[in-house]
Design a protein around this motif. Sequence first.
Motif, PDB file in Angstrom:
ATOM      1  N   GLN A  41       0.864  -1.180   0.000  1.00 31.35           N
ATOM      2  CA  GLN A  41       0.000   0.000   0.000  1.00 31.35           C
ATOM      3  C   GLN A  41       0.896   1.224   0.000  1.00 31.35           C
ATOM      4  O   GLN A  41       2.025   1.191   0.505  1.00 31.35           O
ATOM      5  N   LEU A  43       1.356   5.301   1.001  1.00 25.19           N
ATOM      6  CA  LEU A  43       0.910   6.436   1.809  1.00 25.19           C
ATOM      7  C   LEU A  43       1.825   7.614   1.477  1.00 25.19           C
ATOM      8  O   LEU A  43       3.012   7.607   1.829  1.00 25.19           O
ATOM      9  N   ASP A  53      -0.321  12.076  13.202  1.00 25.03           N
ATOM     10  CA  ASP A  53      -1.318  11.600  12.236  1.00 25.03           C
ATOM     11  C   ASP A  53      -0.739  10.479  11.376  1.00 25.03           C
ATOM     12  O   ASP A  53      -1.422   9.484  11.084  1.00 25.03           O
ATOM     13  N   ILE A  54       0.518  10.635  10.954  1.00 27.17           N
ATOM     14  CA  ILE A  54       1.162   9.591  10.151  1.00 27.17           C
ATOM     15  C   ILE A  54       1.347   8.333  11.002  1.00 27.17           C
ATOM     16  O   ILE A  54       1.105   7.206  10.533  1.00 27.17           O
ATOM     17  N   ARG A  56      -0.492   7.326  13.468  1.00 29.51           N
ATOM     18  CA  ARG A  56      -1.794   6.673  13.627  1.00 29.51           C
ATOM     19  C   ARG A  56      -2.172   5.890  12.371  1.00 29.51           C
ATOM     20  O   ARG A  56      -2.647   4.744  12.461  1.00 29.51           O
ATOM     21  N   GLN A  57      -1.958   6.481  11.196  1.00 31.03           N
ATOM     22  CA  GLN A  57      -2.306   5.797   9.951  1.00 31.03           C
ATOM     23  C   GLN A  57      -1.485   4.534   9.749  1.00 31.03           C
ATOM     24  O   GLN A  57      -2.012   3.494   9.328  1.00 31.03           O
ATOM     25  N   VAL A  58      -0.181   4.616  10.056  1.00 27.97           N
ATOM     26  CA  VAL A  58       0.675   3.441   9.905  1.00 27.97           C
ATOM     27  C   VAL A  58       0.230   2.336  10.850  1.00 27.97           C
ATOM     28  O   VAL A  58       0.136   1.153  10.464  1.00 27.97           O
ATOM     29  N   LYS A  59      -0.061   2.684  12.093  1.00 30.80           N
ATOM     30  CA  LYS A  59      -0.459   1.670  13.066  1.00 30.80           C
ATOM     31  C   LYS A  59      -1.804   1.037  12.684  1.00 30.80           C
ATOM     32  O   LYS A  59      -2.026  -0.154  12.931  1.00 30.80           O
ATOM     33  N   GLU A  60      -2.695   1.818  12.085  1.00 28.78           N
ATOM     34  CA  GLU A  60      -3.973   1.264  11.634  1.00 28.78           C
ATOM     35  C   GLU A  60      -3.778   0.272  10.488  1.00 28.78           C
ATOM     36  O   GLU A  60      -4.433  -0.772  10.425  1.00 28.78           O
ATOM     37  N   ILE A  61      -2.889   0.589   9.572  1.00 29.50           N
ATOM     38  CA  ILE A  61      -2.603  -0.303   8.444  1.00 29.50           C
ATOM     39  C   ILE A  61      -1.813  -1.523   8.915  1.00 29.50           C
ATOM     40  O   ILE A  61      -2.012  -2.641   8.434  1.00 29.50           O
TER      41      ILE A  61
END
Length: 300
Positions: A41, A43, A53-54, A56-61
């Motif tokens: 993926q 980003l 914010d970055i 959080r997005q990485v941990k969600e993915i």
Amino acid sequence: MQNKPSVHYLFLINKKSGANDGPDWEAVLQEKFPNVSLTYQILYLPATFEPEDINRQVKEINPAVLVAAGGDGTVALAASIVAHSSIILGIIPQGSANGMAKELGIPADVEQALDILLQHNPSACDLIKIDNMGYCVHLADAGLNARLIKYFDEGNGRGMLGYAKVVLKSMIRQRKITLQLTTDEGTVTRAAFMVVFANASKYGTGAVINPEGVVHDGYFEVVVVKRLNFGALLGMLIKPGLFNPEKIEIFKVKNVQISAKHAMHFQVDGEYKGRLKKVEASIEPSALQVLIGDKEVKTK
């Protein structure tokens, strides 16, 4: 318990690193990873963002490998996200200097760097924790080089002439810093043009500032540059070489505090952080797993 990775590779891409926007990432990755079992993926880093914010997005993915495609600043951001976790760091050099990639034997060519990902040769890497600034992966310094980075960020000049102008401007304005350096061994006073916190051995140009540098030995080096002229500083920026050992003093440490009467310019992994009177740093051994290249990485 951490969830199973949802994708194998997450590419954290900074299209503004270096001199251009880089390759057509979608096309390159589609060609490189046709096998659907190697999911990936992308980003893209926006022009302005909050690191939280970055993160959080990485941990969600939750990838197996976070791939930093950018310069040393992008690598440092990615490293801070995956530190002390099961996520492995990969690097695609896209910056102007790419010091950490060179330290780890990762080639500048995108195709070859992607091959490093597929070879999957992880190695432990220490991180330097600096005050409230997070982690340093490669090099941080106070004094002359940090001022240089500030001028580069502010100026429009590029190329050899631009470099020379900025170096000359820095040399004219810079004065030695009188500082106290405190380690586990005690406190000393030194006068220096710059002080380097070195997890690695050299700058991205290949100039060796820390011959003792090993990225996973549980220590980092504090390099005190006591003498530095225009030619030596210009050489640090544009050609490989070794700093004159007679002009530097090296302290091998796990913890350090430097303080000065007057505020010092300070940078971490190529990112200017402002002027500070005091900086504290400590090593965090094997805080990171990073994919390394074919070139043998210096070990203890």
